[in-house]
Design a protein around this motif. Sequence first.
Motif, short mmCIF file in Angstrom:
data_model
loop_
_atom_site.label_atom_id
_atom_site.label_comp_id
_atom_site.label_asym_id
_atom_site.label_seq_id
_atom_site.Cartn_x
_atom_site.Cartn_y
_atom_site.Cartn_z
N SER A 249 20.61 37.66 102.92
CA SER A 249 20.79 38.17 101.55
C SER A 249 20.56 39.68 101.46
O SER A 249 20.99 40.32 100.51
CB SER A 249 19.85 37.44 100.60
N ALA A 250 19.88 40.27 102.45
CA ALA A 250 19.62 41.71 102.47
C ALA A 250 20.69 42.47 103.24
O ALA A 250 20.59 43.68 103.41
CB ALA A 250 18.25 41.99 103.09
N LEU A 251 21.72 41.76 103.69
CA LEU A 251 22.77 42.39 104.48
C LEU A 251 24.06 42.46 103.69
O LEU A 251 24.38 41.56 102.93
CB LEU A 251 23.00 41.61 105.78
N GLY A 252 24.80 43.54 103.90
CA GLY A 252 26.09 43.73 103.22
C GLY A 252 27.24 43.42 104.15
O GLY A 252 27.18 42.48 104.95
N ASP A 253 28.27 44.22 104.05
CA ASP A 253 29.47 44.02 104.84
C ASP A 253 29.24 44.30 106.31
O ASP A 253 28.49 45.21 106.68
CB ASP A 253 30.60 44.91 104.33
N ALA A 254 29.94 43.52 107.13
CA ALA A 254 29.86 43.69 108.59
C ALA A 254 31.16 44.33 109.06
O ALA A 254 32.24 43.90 108.69
CB ALA A 254 29.65 42.34 109.27
N GLU A 255 31.02 45.36 109.89
CA GLU A 255 32.18 46.07 110.44
C GLU A 255 32.25 45.80 111.94
O GLU A 255 31.32 46.15 112.68
CB GLU A 255 32.05 47.56 110.17
N VAL A 256 33.34 45.18 112.38
CA VAL A 256 33.55 44.91 113.79
C VAL A 256 33.99 46.21 114.46
O VAL A 256 34.92 46.87 113.98
CB VAL A 256 34.61 43.81 113.99
#
Length: 156
Positions: free
Chosen positions: A81-88
Motif C-alpha cells: 500500500s506504500a508503493l506506487g507505480d512500478a517501472e520495468v
Amino acid sequence: MQLSAAPYDERLTAPRSWWFLCFLAGASLALIMVPFGTLPMLAGLAGGTAAAAVVVSAYGSVRIRVVNGHLIAGEAKIPASALGDAEVLDAEEARAWRGPKADPRAFMLLRAYVPGALRVTVTDPEDPTPYVFLSTREPERLAQALRAARDAADAA
C-alpha cells in the motif's frame, strides 16, 4: 501472522562463473602456501576455495518476495500500500538508474550480474525514500505481483 504462499519469490543467485572463481581463489592461496610444504598447500586450496564459496553463496542468497501484501527485498519489508507505480527497466535503463540518475535516498538492492531491474515509487508521505530499485531477472512478473498485492490491499 502466518505467511501464505508467495505470488512472487526470486533468489538472486550468483552466476556459475563465480563458482569457478572460488576455485581460482583457493588455487591462489595454495600457490602462496607452496613454500611451506604439501599439507599447507592442500589446506590453502581447501580453505581458500571454501572461504570464497561462503562469500559467493552469501552474496547470492538475497531474495525478493511479495508475501501477504508486503514487498520483502533483502532486509527491507515494505507494505504494498506504500508503493506506487512500478517501472520495468531494461539493461541500459537499469545501468543509468544505478549510476547518474540514482537518488542517494533510494533503497537499492543491486546485483551487477542481473541486467534487468524494477523501479517502484514509494508513495508514503512519511517515508523519505523516493523509490525502490530492485535488480531482478523477471521485472514484469515482479511488477504484476506488486500490482496484485497493492490492489488486494486497496480492496481490504
